[in-house]
Design a protein around this motif. Structure first.
Motif, PDB file in Angstrom:
ATOM      1  N   MET A  86       4.081   3.195  -5.573  1.00 30.16           N
ATOM      2  CA  MET A  86       3.182   3.172  -6.738  1.00 30.16           C
ATOM      3  C   MET A  86       3.554   4.281  -7.715  1.00 30.16           C
ATOM      4  O   MET A  86       3.555   4.088  -8.926  1.00 30.16           O
ATOM      5  CB  MET A  86       1.738   3.355  -6.290  1.00 30.16           C
ATOM      6  CG  MET A  86       1.191   2.184  -5.507  1.00 30.16           C
ATOM      7  SD  MET A  86      -0.514   2.497  -5.044  1.00 30.16           S
ATOM      8  CE  MET A  86      -0.821   1.151  -3.936  1.00 30.16           C
ATOM      9  N   GLN A  87       3.851   5.446  -7.161  1.00 27.71           N
ATOM     10  CA  GLN A  87       4.232   6.558  -8.037  1.00 27.71           C
ATOM     11  C   GLN A  87       5.518   6.253  -8.784  1.00 27.71           C
ATOM     12  O   GLN A  87       5.669   6.590  -9.964  1.00 27.71           O
ATOM     13  CB  GLN A  87       4.381   7.835  -7.205  1.00 27.71           C
ATOM     14  CG  GLN A  87       3.043   8.368  -6.743  1.00 27.71           C
ATOM     15  CD  GLN A  87       3.195   9.499  -5.765  1.00 27.71           C
ATOM     16  OE1 GLN A  87       4.282  10.020  -5.565  1.00 27.71           O
ATOM     17  NE2 GLN A  87       2.099   9.877  -5.144  1.00 27.71           N
ATOM     18  N   TYR A  91       4.754   3.964 -11.528  1.00 27.96           N
ATOM     19  CA  TYR A  91       4.126   4.729 -12.614  1.00 27.96           C
ATOM     20  C   TYR A  91       5.190   5.450 -13.434  1.00 27.96           C
ATOM     21  O   TYR A  91       5.192   5.404 -14.664  1.00 27.96           O
ATOM     22  CB  TYR A  91       3.130   5.727 -12.016  1.00 27.96           C
ATOM     23  CG  TYR A  91       2.597   6.704 -13.033  1.00 27.96           C
ATOM     24  CD1 TYR A  91       1.554   6.361 -13.875  1.00 27.96           C
ATOM     25  CD2 TYR A  91       3.158   7.974 -13.170  1.00 27.96           C
ATOM     26  CE1 TYR A  91       1.078   7.243 -14.821  1.00 27.96           C
ATOM     27  CE2 TYR A  91       2.692   8.864 -14.106  1.00 27.96           C
ATOM     28  CZ  TYR A  91       1.650   8.500 -14.929  1.00 27.96           C
ATOM     29  OH  TYR A  91       1.193   9.381 -15.870  1.00 27.96           O
ATOM     30  N   ARG A  92       6.096   6.116 -12.716  1.00 27.26           N
ATOM     31  CA  ARG A  92       7.130   6.884 -13.425  1.00 27.26           C
ATOM     32  C   ARG A  92       7.971   5.977 -14.320  1.00 27.26           C
ATOM     33  O   ARG A  92       8.357   6.353 -15.405  1.00 27.26           O
ATOM     34  CB  ARG A  92       8.034   7.597 -12.439  1.00 27.26           C
ATOM     35  CG  ARG A  92       7.381   8.802 -11.859  1.00 27.26           C
ATOM     36  CD  ARG A  92       8.382   9.829 -11.394  1.00 27.26           C
ATOM     37  NE  ARG A  92       7.665  10.777 -10.569  1.00 27.26           N
ATOM     38  CZ  ARG A  92       7.497  10.637  -9.263  1.00 27.26           C
ATOM     39  NH1 ARG A  92       8.060   9.634  -8.644  1.00 27.26           N
ATOM     40  NH2 ARG A  92       6.809  11.512  -8.584  1.00 27.26           N
ATOM     41  N   PHE A  99      -2.646  -1.268 -10.013  1.00 29.17           N
ATOM     42  CA  PHE A  99      -2.488  -1.114  -8.568  1.00 29.17           C
ATOM     43  C   PHE A  99      -3.600  -1.825  -7.792  1.00 29.17           C
ATOM     44  O   PHE A  99      -3.373  -2.322  -6.702  1.00 29.17           O
ATOM     45  CB  PHE A  99      -2.423   0.374  -8.196  1.00 29.17           C
ATOM     46  CG  PHE A  99      -1.197   1.050  -8.749  1.00 29.17           C
ATOM     47  CD1 PHE A  99       0.023   0.390  -8.785  1.00 29.17           C
ATOM     48  CD2 PHE A  99      -1.254   2.346  -9.243  1.00 29.17           C
ATOM     49  CE1 PHE A  99       1.159   0.985  -9.300  1.00 29.17           C
ATOM     50  CE2 PHE A  99      -0.127   2.956  -9.761  1.00 29.17           C
ATOM     51  CZ  PHE A  99       1.078   2.275  -9.795  1.00 29.17           C
ATOM     52  N   GLN A 105      -4.371   5.971 -17.565  1.00 31.54           N
ATOM     53  CA  GLN A 105      -4.815   6.014 -16.169  1.00 31.54           C
ATOM     54  C   GLN A 105      -5.469   4.684 -15.786  1.00 31.54           C
ATOM     55  O   GLN A 105      -5.193   4.114 -14.734  1.00 31.54           O
ATOM     56  CB  GLN A 105      -5.797   7.166 -15.986  1.00 31.54           C
ATOM     57  CG  GLN A 105      -6.257   7.294 -14.546  1.00 31.54           C
ATOM     58  CD  GLN A 105      -7.302   8.370 -14.394  1.00 31.54           C
ATOM     59  OE1 GLN A 105      -7.396   9.264 -15.211  1.00 31.54           O
ATOM     60  NE2 GLN A 105      -8.090   8.288 -13.353  1.00 31.54           N
ATOM     61  N   GLY A 157       0.796  -1.229   0.000  1.00 28.32           N
ATOM     62  CA  GLY A 157       0.000   0.000   0.000  1.00 28.32           C
ATOM     63  C   GLY A 157       0.825   1.274   0.000  1.00 28.32           C
ATOM     64  O   GLY A 157       0.286   2.357   0.212  1.00 28.32           O
ATOM     65  N   ASP A 158       2.109   1.164  -0.279  1.00 29.63           N
ATOM     66  CA  ASP A 158       2.976   2.337  -0.262  1.00 29.63           C
ATOM     67  C   ASP A 158       2.731   3.177  -1.526  1.00 29.63           C
ATOM     68  O   ASP A 158       3.064   2.759  -2.642  1.00 29.63           O
ATOM     69  CB  ASP A 158       4.434   1.854  -0.199  1.00 29.63           C
ATOM     70  CG  ASP A 158       5.410   3.008  -0.104  1.00 29.63           C
ATOM     71  OD1 ASP A 158       5.001   4.152  -0.366  1.00 29.63           O
ATOM     72  OD2 ASP A 158       6.580   2.761   0.240  1.00 29.63           O
ATOM     73  N   ARG A 159       2.151   4.353  -1.323  1.00 33.90           N
ATOM     74  CA  ARG A 159       1.818   5.194  -2.478  1.00 33.90           C
ATOM     75  C   ARG A 159       3.056   5.708  -3.208  1.00 33.90           C
ATOM     76  O   ARG A 159       3.053   5.879  -4.422  1.00 33.90           O
ATOM     77  CB  ARG A 159       0.970   6.387  -2.031  1.00 33.90           C
ATOM     78  CG  ARG A 159      -0.444   6.026  -1.623  1.00 33.90           C
ATOM     79  CD  ARG A 159      -1.305   5.826  -2.861  1.00 33.90           C
ATOM     80  NE  ARG A 159      -2.593   5.269  -2.502  1.00 33.90           N
ATOM     81  CZ  ARG A 159      -3.741   5.927  -2.623  1.00 33.90           C
ATOM     82  NH1 ARG A 159      -3.763   7.149  -3.062  1.00 33.90           N
ATOM     83  NH2 ARG A 159      -4.863   5.341  -2.303  1.00 33.90           N
ATOM     84  N   ALA A 160       4.087   5.977  -2.448  1.00 35.29           N
ATOM     85  CA  ALA A 160       5.316   6.472  -3.088  1.00 35.29           C
ATOM     86  C   ALA A 160       5.870   5.416  -4.045  1.00 35.29           C
ATOM     87  O   ALA A 160       6.351   5.740  -5.133  1.00 35.29           O
ATOM     88  CB  ALA A 160       6.352   6.815  -2.027  1.00 35.29           C
ATOM     89  N   ALA A 200       5.226   4.380 -17.231  1.00 36.39           N
ATOM     90  CA  ALA A 200       4.193   5.150 -17.940  1.00 36.39           C
ATOM     91  C   ALA A 200       4.542   5.359 -19.412  1.00 36.39           C
ATOM     92  O   ALA A 200       3.680   5.196 -20.282  1.00 36.39           O
ATOM     93  CB  ALA A 200       3.982   6.491 -17.250  1.00 36.39           C
ATOM     94  N   ASP A 201       5.799   5.680 -19.693  1.00 34.83           N
ATOM     95  CA  ASP A 201       6.159   5.975 -21.087  1.00 34.83           C
ATOM     96  C   ASP A 201       5.975   4.749 -21.982  1.00 34.83           C
ATOM     97  O   ASP A 201       5.425   4.851 -23.077  1.00 34.83           O
ATOM     98  CB  ASP A 201       7.608   6.455 -21.165  1.00 34.83           C
ATOM     99  CG  ASP A 201       7.759   7.830 -20.553  1.00 34.83           C
ATOM    100  OD1 ASP A 201       7.880   8.801 -21.301  1.00 34.83           O
ATOM    101  OD2 ASP A 201       7.709   7.941 -19.316  1.00 34.83           O
ATOM    102  N   PHE A 205      -3.019   1.885 -15.031  1.00 34.48           N
ATOM    103  CA  PHE A 205      -2.347   1.923 -13.735  1.00 34.48           C
ATOM    104  C   PHE A 205      -3.322   1.724 -12.574  1.00 34.48           C
ATOM    105  O   PHE A 205      -2.946   1.135 -11.556  1.00 34.48           O
ATOM    106  CB  PHE A 205      -1.530   3.211 -13.598  1.00 34.48           C
ATOM    107  CG  PHE A 205      -0.231   3.097 -14.346  1.00 34.48           C
ATOM    108  CD1 PHE A 205       0.854   2.464 -13.782  1.00 34.48           C
ATOM    109  CD2 PHE A 205      -0.120   3.561 -15.640  1.00 34.48           C
ATOM    110  CE1 PHE A 205       2.035   2.298 -14.475  1.00 34.48           C
ATOM    111  CE2 PHE A 205       1.056   3.411 -16.355  1.00 34.48           C
ATOM    112  CZ  PHE A 205       2.132   2.776 -15.771  1.00 34.48           C
ATOM    113  N   VAL A 206      -4.543   2.174 -12.762  1.00 37.48           N
ATOM    114  CA  VAL A 206      -5.534   1.907 -11.714  1.00 37.48           C
ATOM    115  C   VAL A 206      -5.745   0.397 -11.599  1.00 37.48           C
ATOM    116  O   VAL A 206      -5.715  -0.178 -10.513  1.00 37.48           O
ATOM    117  CB  VAL A 206      -6.862   2.643 -12.009  1.00 37.48           C
ATOM    118  CG1 VAL A 206      -7.973   2.126 -11.111  1.00 37.48           C
ATOM    119  CG2 VAL A 206      -6.697   4.147 -11.813  1.00 37.48           C
TER     120      VAL A 206
END
Lengths: 202, 478
Positions: free
Chosen positions: A39-40, A43-44, A76, A69, A34-37, A47-48, A72-73
């Motif tokens: 997940m980000q 994503y980074r 996650f 979007q 559940g660590d949002r950081a 994403a490309d 990634f939703v």
């Protein structure tokens, strides 16, 4: 005639996002907790590549942003299901491919034929001159209009096989089908495209 | 694939590389957190009868809430100012922030940065690249803040409150970009330029094209490779600014952004753009506390010149000529483009832009149904480019030269040319294509074995466009 510059295949399209596996595994573990950081960061990193995959499969319409979007939703939300059997990049790609396929099916039902040429300038080959970009845009418009007439599953198999170039096994893994089925879809798509091009040429 | 038409289709699709731009990437990231929270909130609760242990879900929910609050608290620390208006309290860790304005309900503004978003804010040490609409590609070097003021029919007005903005604006199809920077207004018709807002004043620098700079009652026209800073004196670009532009152009090309295209760099001391310099040297005119020392005439930048317009026949500089040619190429007016490029080569033979024009002329010749004479001329143009001062064009010109040979139906010379190209540019991006040409040429020529080339091709480029051709050739040879 296509300029020689456009004959080149971007090497980054050939493989799933190349990231250190261990770093991905660590991030995934954190994200699963559940660590949002984390997940980000995931994503980074991806994403490309996912965006490029979506562009390849659905064209360059404005819907790609929403699809990105959605990918990634979904990723996650279902991350707890990822057990690390496959590469994480492949797992991400699989979700992207499924979502693109669903989207194409919905679009086909909704609109019949769809023109995905809303933003041709940005799709023009990187670094091309305006003149070359115009030629490329016309060719792309034609290519997408042909692809829009093929059923989504065949289209996806064809695009993955001939544009991105992985093996049938890899594609099968990404689309959730058997390699033989994928090969059949690619073959049918090729036949349909050739028939359409022949009709167009006459 | 066996069919050439299918191969061409594959090539067209493969050559497309649509990169995700920074703003879209951040926008999606900003939406992810709230969307997931919303979905989590909507998910149906598990009926109590089916719950074996009540404590477990409760603990999970509590942990999730705690984690969200904790992460939110941690993420707030980087002091980034905003995420999206109206979104959940969780702040997203972005390398920059979008400034929001609930009053903004303009579709056109929303189309630039997203609904309800008005600007971009970039912290120290971060460089943000974004597309503003279809024609402006910008890089913001932090700390910087840029707000969109107006968007209408191709005209775009932005406010740069602080920081450095490097932008490329394509005004060939009409429209202007206006930048308001601390009391200074910069009008752009189509160019690559930079605006920097500092406490000491505003600096405007231009690489290609011209911009009009207005501050209080004064007006400057800043032209090709010129800069005007706080002292109000036009000066050549200092090396630091030049490096910034080069980085911008380089990165833009790398990522397929619509930045200014390859242009030959100006040679030292040779400024070919006859910018009208009517300013006398004066002290600090653009700084906030300074007085104007010299006033120019109010020189207006002419709108983008129509291709082929008789009124535009005179007084066009090399860069203007090239811009007109570019526009004609974009519109598909090959003849007009060719005329302009030939004129440029003729009138500004020593100008660095002439080599770009020669290269474009050769490309046009190759593309069109050219006569042998035209192809021979293209070959000469390319020879001039290959031997010219613009090193960046050497490799593409060399490859194009080989294609001209191929078109001139001289297979052996073309093969020689491709071989020489590969030797001279071993890391060329055209290497796969050159090798494929060599492979096919060897296959066509009787008595020459193309197997070695096919093997080399498959070894080096197993997934490239012509890999199938190589495989077919190998199969046949066996």
């Amino acid at each position: 005639m296509v300029d020689s510059a456009t004959h080149l295949v971007a090497p980054h399209l050939m493989a799933a996002p190349a990231q250190p596996r261990d770093a991905d595994a660590e991030l995934v573990a954190r994200a699963q907790a559940g660590d949002r950081a984390a997940m980000q960061e995931i994503y980074r990193r991806h994403a490309d590549a996912v965006f490029r995959r979506l562009t390849r499969l659905v064209g360059s319409g404005p819907d790609r942003e929403d699809l990105l979007q959605q990918v990634f939703v979904e990723l996650f939300r279902g991350l707890h299901r990822f057990r690390g059997d496959a590469r994480f990049g492949t797992y991400v790609y699989r979700i992207a491919t499924n979502i693109a396929c669903d989207h194409l099916q919905q679009r086909r039902r909704r609109q019949g034929r769809f023109c995905s040429c809303d933003d041709p300038d940005r799709r023009a080959a990187a670094g091309a001159s305006p003149e070359l970009a115009t030629i490329h845009r016309e060719q792309l418009e034609r290519a997408w209009s042909l692809l829009d007439r093929i059923k989504p599953k065949k289209r996806v198999a064809f695009l993955l096989r001939v544009v991105e170039g992985p093996s049938m096994e890899q594609i099968a893994e990404q689309v959730g089908a058997r390699p033989a089925t994928v090969a059949k879809r690619v073959m049918h798509a090729q036949r349909e495209l050739m028939a359409m091009m022949e009709r167009g040429a006459r | 694939m066996s069919d050439p038409a299918l191969e061409r289709l594959q090539q067209v699709l493969a050559a497309t590389d649509d990169a995700l731009d920074d703003v879209t990437r951040a926008r999606v990231l900003a939406r992810l957190g709230p969307t997931m929270d919303e979905l989590a909130a909507r998910e149906p609760r598990v009926p109590v009868s089916r719950v074996r242990g009540v404590l477990l879900p409760l603990a999970a929910v509590a942990a999730l809430v705690g984690l969200v609050v904790g992460v939110g608290h941690v993420l707030r620390r980087p002091a980034l100012e905003a995420t999206r208006g109206g979104s959940a309290g969780l702040r997203i860790l972005l390398p920059y922030a979008m400034t929001t304005d609930p009053q903004v309900d303009d579709r056109r503004t929303a189309s630039l940065l997203g609904r309800g978003q008005r600007g971009l804010q970039v912290p120290q040490g971060v460089e943000l690249r974004a597309l503003l609409g279809e024609r402006a590609s910008v890089a913001l070097v932090g700390p910087a803040r840029l707000d969109v003021m107006r968007v209408d029919a191709g005209n775009l007005a932005v406010r740069l409150s602080r920081g450095t903005l490097v932008a490329s604006f394509d005004g060939a199809a009409g429209g202007r970009l206006q930048i308001h920077a601390a009391g200074t207004v910069v009008d752009v018709v189509g160019t690559l330029f930079m605006v920097r807002v500092e406490r000491q004043g505003t600096t405007v620098a231009v690489v290609h094209g011209k911009v009009r700079v207005r501050h209080q009652e004064r007006t400057w026209i800043v032209g090709h490779r010129q800069m005007v800073a706080g002292d109000g004196v036009l000066q050549p670009l200092p090396p630091g600014v030049d490096r910034l532009f080069r980085r911008f152009e380089q990165r833009g090309e790398d990522r397929g952004r619509p930045v200014a295209r390859h242009r030959c760099p100006s040679r030292s001391g040779r400024n070919r753009t006859p910018t009208r310099r009517t300013m006398s040297a004066g002290r600090s005119a653009m700084g906030p506390t300074t007085q104007p020392a010299a006033v120019t005439e109010d020189i207006r930048i002419p709108p983008a010149v129509d291709a082929g317009s008789p009124a535009s026949e005179r007084r066009l500089t090399a860069s203007e000529q090239y811009r007109v040619a570019e526009r004609a190429m974009r519109q598909g007016s090959t003849d007009q483009a060719r005329r302009r490029l030939e004129q440029l080569v003729q009138q500004f033979a020593q100008d660095p832009l002439a080599c770009q024009a020669r290269y474009d002329l050769a490309r046009l010749a190759l593309r069109c149904q050219s006569t042998r004479q035209q192809l021979a001329l293209a070959a000469r143009q390319l020879d001039a480019v290959i031997g010219g001062v613009e090193r960046r064009l050497h490799e593409p010109a060399s490859f194009l030269r080989c294609q001209v040979e191929l078109r001139q139906s001289s297979s052996s010379r073309a093969a020689r040319c491709f071989r020489a190209h590969r030797v001279r540019f071993p890391t060329s991006p055209h290497d796969a294509a050159a090798l494929a040409h060599l492979m096919v040429l060897a296959d066509q020529e009787q008595g020459v074995d193309g197997r070695a080339l096919a093997v080399e091709f498959l070894k080096r480029y197993p997934t490239a466009v012509h890999a199938d051709t190589a495989r077919r050739l190998l199969r046949r040879c066996r």
